[in-house]
Write a protein that holds these residues in place. Sequence first.
Motif, PDB file in Angstrom:
ATOM      1  N   LEU A  85       0.839  -1.096  -0.016  1.00  0.00           N
ATOM      2  CA  LEU A  85       0.133   0.035   0.011  1.00  0.00           C
ATOM      3  C   LEU A  85       0.898   1.236  -0.054  1.00  0.00           C
ATOM      4  CD1 LEU A  85      -2.725  -1.020   2.611  1.00  0.00           C
ATOM      5  CD2 LEU A  85      -3.327  -0.687   0.152  1.00  0.00           C
ATOM      6  N   LYS A  86       1.858   1.041   0.648  1.00  0.00           N
ATOM      7  CA  LYS A  86       2.787   2.431   0.993  1.00  0.00           C
ATOM      8  C   LYS A  86       3.574   2.676  -0.534  1.00  0.00           C
ATOM      9  CE  LYS A  86       5.461   3.049   4.329  1.00  0.00           C
ATOM     10  NZ  LYS A  86       6.439   2.597   5.610  1.00  0.00           N
ATOM     11  N   SER A  87       3.765   1.751  -1.234  1.00  0.00           N
ATOM     12  CA  SER A  87       4.322   1.771  -2.534  1.00  0.00           C
ATOM     13  C   SER A  87       3.265   2.415  -3.500  1.00  0.00           C
ATOM     14  CB  SER A  87       4.720   0.118  -2.981  1.00  0.00           C
ATOM     15  OG  SER A  87       3.614  -0.455  -3.531  1.00  0.00           O
ATOM     16  N   LEU A  88       2.205   2.004  -3.427  1.00  0.00           N
ATOM     17  CA  LEU A  88       1.062   2.756  -4.131  1.00  0.00           C
ATOM     18  C   LEU A  88       1.235   4.222  -4.089  1.00  0.00           C
ATOM     19  CD1 LEU A  88      -1.830   0.180  -4.159  1.00  0.00           C
ATOM     20  CD2 LEU A  88      -0.219   0.343  -5.830  1.00  0.00           C
ATOM     21  N   VAL A  89       1.116   4.528  -2.890  1.00  0.00           N
ATOM     22  CA  VAL A  89       1.164   6.124  -2.265  1.00  0.00           C
ATOM     23  C   VAL A  89       2.430   6.817  -2.876  1.00  0.00           C
ATOM     24  CG1 VAL A  89       1.423   7.591  -0.558  1.00  0.00           C
ATOM     25  CG2 VAL A  89      -0.065   5.670  -0.506  1.00  0.00           C
ATOM     26  N   ALA A  90       3.657   6.121  -2.890  1.00  0.00           N
ATOM     27  CA  ALA A  90       4.928   6.687  -3.231  1.00  0.00           C
ATOM     28  C   ALA A  90       4.801   6.792  -4.676  1.00  0.00           C
ATOM     29  CB  ALA A  90       6.118   5.623  -2.964  1.00  0.00           C
ATOM     30  N   ASP A  91       4.169   6.139  -5.427  1.00  0.00           N
ATOM     31  CA  ASP A  91       4.145   6.082  -6.959  1.00  0.00           C
ATOM     32  C   ASP A  91       3.215   7.368  -7.360  1.00  0.00           C
ATOM     33  OD1 ASP A  91       5.638   3.700  -7.247  1.00  0.00           O
ATOM     34  OD2 ASP A  91       3.976   2.264  -7.445  1.00  0.00           O
ATOM     35  N   GLY A  92       2.490   7.731  -6.323  1.00  0.00           N
ATOM     36  CA  GLY A  92       1.553   8.958  -6.720  1.00  0.00           C
ATOM     37  C   GLY A  92       0.381   8.374  -7.377  1.00  0.00           C
ATOM     38  N   SER A  93       0.071   7.287  -7.115  1.00  0.00           N
ATOM     39  CA  SER A  93      -1.162   6.396  -7.780  1.00  0.00           C
ATOM     40  C   SER A  93      -2.557   6.568  -7.041  1.00  0.00           C
ATOM     41  CB  SER A  93      -0.829   4.920  -7.971  1.00  0.00           C
ATOM     42  OG  SER A  93       0.210   4.771  -9.156  1.00  0.00           O
ATOM     43  N   VAL A  94      -2.124   7.129  -5.839  1.00  0.00           N
ATOM     44  CA  VAL A  94      -3.416   6.865  -4.799  1.00  0.00           C
ATOM     45  C   VAL A  94      -4.332   8.345  -4.802  1.00  0.00           C
ATOM     46  CG1 VAL A  94      -4.304   6.610  -2.517  1.00  0.00           C
ATOM     47  CG2 VAL A  94      -2.465   5.212  -3.437  1.00  0.00           C
ATOM     48  N   VAL A  95      -5.581   8.319  -4.973  1.00  0.00           N
ATOM     49  CA  VAL A  95      -6.285   9.534  -4.799  1.00  0.00           C
ATOM     50  C   VAL A  95      -5.680  10.614  -3.686  1.00  0.00           C
ATOM     51  CG1 VAL A  95      -8.523  10.476  -4.209  1.00  0.00           C
ATOM     52  CG2 VAL A  95      -8.258   8.519  -5.707  1.00  0.00           C
ATOM     53  N   PRO A  96      -5.444  11.904  -4.106  1.00  0.00           N
ATOM     54  CA  PRO A  96      -5.064  12.729  -3.151  1.00  0.00           C
ATOM     55  C   PRO A  96      -5.899  12.891  -1.986  1.00  0.00           C
ATOM     56  CG  PRO A  96      -4.760  13.483  -5.210  1.00  0.00           C
ATOM     57  CD  PRO A  96      -5.682  12.451  -5.234  1.00  0.00           C
ATOM     58  N   GLY A  97      -5.445  12.843  -0.732  1.00  0.00           N
ATOM     59  CA  GLY A  97      -6.079  13.336   0.399  1.00  0.00           C
ATOM     60  C   GLY A  97      -7.130  12.092   0.796  1.00  0.00           C
ATOM     61  N   TYR A  98      -6.702  10.840   0.567  1.00  0.00           N
ATOM     62  CA  TYR A  98      -7.347   9.602   0.829  1.00  0.00           C
ATOM     63  C   TYR A  98      -7.518   9.550   2.240  1.00  0.00           C
ATOM     64  CZ  TYR A  98      -2.790   7.370   2.261  1.00  0.00           C
ATOM     65  OH  TYR A  98      -1.319   7.103   2.545  1.00  0.00           O
ATOM     66  N   LEU A  99      -6.482   9.717   3.079  1.00  0.00           N
ATOM     67  CA  LEU A  99      -6.494   9.365   4.545  1.00  0.00           C
ATOM     68  C   LEU A  99      -7.776  10.205   5.253  1.00  0.00           C
ATOM     69  CD1 LEU A  99      -2.817   9.954   5.673  1.00  0.00           C
ATOM     70  CD2 LEU A  99      -4.165   7.834   5.700  1.00  0.00           C
ATOM     71  N   THR A 100      -8.325  11.240   4.530  1.00  0.00           N
ATOM     72  CA  THR A 100      -9.691  11.970   5.190  1.00  0.00           C
ATOM     73  C   THR A 100     -10.877  11.497   4.456  1.00  0.00           C
ATOM     74  OG1 THR A 100      -9.200  13.961   3.629  1.00  0.00           O
ATOM     75  CG2 THR A 100      -8.084  13.779   5.881  1.00  0.00           C
ATOM     76  N   LEU A 101     -10.814  10.757   3.342  1.00  0.00           N
ATOM     77  CA  LEU A 101     -11.977  10.103   2.439  1.00  0.00           C
ATOM     78  C   LEU A 101     -12.664   9.415   3.507  1.00  0.00           C
ATOM     79  CD1 LEU A 101     -10.605  10.055  -1.024  1.00  0.00           C
ATOM     80  CD2 LEU A 101     -12.233  11.752  -0.369  1.00  0.00           C
ATOM     81  N   LYS A 102     -13.994   9.506   3.355  1.00  0.00           N
ATOM     82  CA  LYS A 102     -14.991   8.531   4.096  1.00  0.00           C
ATOM     83  C   LYS A 102     -15.398   7.448   2.870  1.00  0.00           C
ATOM     84  CE  LYS A 102     -15.074  10.443   7.904  1.00  0.00           C
ATOM     85  NZ  LYS A 102     -14.456   9.705   8.922  1.00  0.00           N
TER      86      LYS A 102
END
Length: 513
Positions: A273-290
């Motif tokens: 999961l961290k690698s996907l974030v590092a790649d820039g592949s994850v929706v911005p602001g995902y930690l606060t999304l419901k």
Amino acid sequence: MQIFSSTFGRRSLLLGGAAMATAAAGCSIDTGTPSAKPTAAGSEAAAEFVFDTTGVKLPTDKVAFRWLDSGDLKAKYLDPVIASFGEQHSNVTVTYDGAGWDQVNQVVPLGIRNGSAPDVFALPQNVPPQTAIAEGWVQPLDSVIPNFDKWRAAFPDTALIPGIHVFDGKVYSWPLNSTRRLEKMLFTSTDLADKAGVDPDAIKTWDDFRDAAKKLTGAGKPGYLVTGDHLWVVAMYLANTAGWRGVMTDGLDMRTGKYSFASDEFISAVEFLKSLVADGSVVPGYLTLKDADARAQFPAGIAGSMFNGPWDLRAWKEKSPDFNFTLNPLPSPDGKPYHIPFAERGANQTWLYAKTPIPEVAGVILNYLGSVEGQTKMVELTQGTLVSMIPEANESVDHALLDPNAKKAAELARELMRAAPQLELRTADAGKIKMELKPVEPGLQNVMQGIMSGQLPDAKKALAELDGKLQAALEGAFTAAKAAGADADFQQTVFPNWDPSKEYTQADYDALG
């Protein structure tokens, strides 16, 4: 292989307290979003439902019957059934109110205090069944449901579980549907995938998915949608694809009776999961999304892919009929087959108000809902997205009424999920142990958010500390329950004959002696 034709096994273990405090919320068995405004008789009774009133003395004067729960997909079944009863009995004004969990959490306790609670209701999320029973909120169903013995016999022997549905030998609740459904599968937007040159059906490994997410992102949309409040569920499922034996939803390894979030398999899922974030592949602001909000935005193109369960299929079909997507199993680290161990205790329980003035009405409706005929209708009216715990009901459905994607999701669940052992089927005092289980803070949800945000840079250390706290809480619950006279031995959490690749059956329980 028939999609709705096998006997569903058992699921569950010692959830509740510490385990679900691990997540600070339950898994997505029931998303609990409001199902629209409360509805009364005549609103959706498109189907004919036959209620058995033989030997039942129903009220003849004007009365009102109200059912309150969290709504969502089950409303597609409950609403028309309850409305149809009102149409067939004109002196009974019926209301099905699928208003969401916030409403349940507020209305039920207030109604109990005022003596005006709904006749049937879901328990507030912070009220354990034992508390509701001890405080006189609810009553058993044994003498309320007509032909109760016949009704109960339709369910598999292990469907009604002590400490969950059965207390002091009485049945207080029952599972409307099975929880043998994958909470996380790979959904990919067909249009965005075509634009990016991605073949969703070719995604078999974690590396395949990582490459696909990069391509989707490069084509203009974030490649992957995940949310802060569901990171922990995603991590558990991914860890299972890597061979982790933690059982959904609390993560206990039932072969050893130990928590192992710091295991290599779970850590590998976190690192992925961290690698996907590092790649820039994850929706911005995902930690606060419901999660519920994000899933609703998926058809609009918020991201190219997501790991999701089957509960949105009906909503997407109705609200975004032009949305095209593919549904596939989660990838595994090396593309090899895997199994998801789960605890089958059923979902969407409701409870009968102890002071309802019309228990006969509730009994007749509940009798239908839990019958083979009623459960067959449930599968059909939800287009196969809800599956019954009664094998005969799943075998009897008209497959022409089922959504192809729901059928595929159900088939994947049957292929990949395996019923794990559970404490409740080993000791009748599991409920007493559960009552002694103290919440652990921070739980897995907050720990995962801390790891992904960088606040907890050493993931293995943070998860090992969580393992220790959870283990101490669980063992402490056994000690306290035993001191109070319960049949509570920590070795009851250890099932040395459990093979996660196979269904754990009654014969396996019997073999333990």
